[in-house]
Design an enzyme around this catalytic site. Sequence first.
Site: not given
Length: 403
Positions: A78-79, A192, A214, A250, A338
């Site tokens: 996602g980041t 989300q 994830h 890759t 965070c």
Amino acid sequence: MRLIEDHERLIYVDHAATTPVRAQAREAMIPHFAESFGNPSSLYALAQESRNAVDEARERVAGVLGCRTREVVFTSGGTESDNAAIKGTAHAMRKSGRHLVTTAIEHHAVIHSCEQLEDVGFDVTYVPPDATGIVDPEAVANAVRPQTVLVSVMLANNEVGSVQDVRTTSDLVKEKAAGLGTSVVFHSDAVQAAGKLSLDVDEMGVDLLSLSAHKVNGPKGVGALYVRRGTPIEPLIAGGGQERQRRSGTENVPGIVGFGVALELANEERHSFNDRCERLREQIVTGILERVPGAILNGHPQQRLSNIAHFSFQGVEGEPVLLGLDFAGISASSGSACSSASLEPSHVLIAMGMDPSLAVGSVRISLGIDNTQEDANAIMDVLPDVLRRLRAMPSLAARGPLS
Ligand SMILES: Cc1ncc(COP(=O)(O)O)c(C=O)c1O
């Protein structure tokens, strides 16, 4: 307070942070670690197996999004998808304008990408939400100027679970841009929302969409960016030209395979998932509000994800509450990954207008596919007990037992 040994298993209610990899995804991944390990870009038959596996995963993801396979770009999660969407589009369109619009409650992957662009001369408008974490589509459209090149509005918030009306926002933004004689690219972070809401990109009217494996019982370190055909975007990662020149490196073949299987299953099962989470969440919310004096439920009462219950408790800090829960065998979180590592109040809660002293006393319960009635019962027993004990020891409640 119950101790860890009293539970048959740990109670994990931090699924908005991450989820365990489900068996079907694990099984699909295993052959690609050693047996079928070829580089998808090589020419021999072994490599073709990897190429086919990546293609199959791309079809699964495209099926969930209702898009063409060539519009799916695999990323490291996602980041990266958020960074690639924001910075890649801003750079590709910099000659048309240097203004972006986003919301004040985005994940830091979006907010910090925007801040990096501000450092190199872009201007960004951060539209605030209301007290329930909803951003007014009209306010987003009103922020669009002739120089605006990108608008980014998340589909579901990772802390309080509020769900934005992305379709209406995108319609109003495009209408406003057309009136100004410009065109604007619309991005949404759906990390989300996956497995809970429809991800049909045409229904949502988005040009770019970020996903992460994830959060849907897939592996960590893999995700995707949907890029509508014709959307201007410069690659963030340059190199060998994989992913049709849009994301070099890759391919993470096992990860991509696991992601495809996990996303497809999460999307197929989302109605029953939502029904079950809704029931358990409702009990937890009612139980906590009844049993904990002064407990506040955050987020929108209806326009929200089924699996997140986010509370604030006056007179305590989140960290000792989370440690108390952990001691009793319950893994929960204060909200964003965070802010859970620091005592800084969450930018989301502050943007929603919450007092910082209340914002630091927040706990997020986020349910997943394995949670049961027993888990909900344990939370309703243990959380009020932890809070009662902490409130009886004000110095501990304020500082945290480890500080
Ligand atoms: C809304 C949102 N966007 C982006 C991310 C980042 O995703 P990843 O952990 O795959 O980098 C997260 C993860 O917490 C998130 O909740």
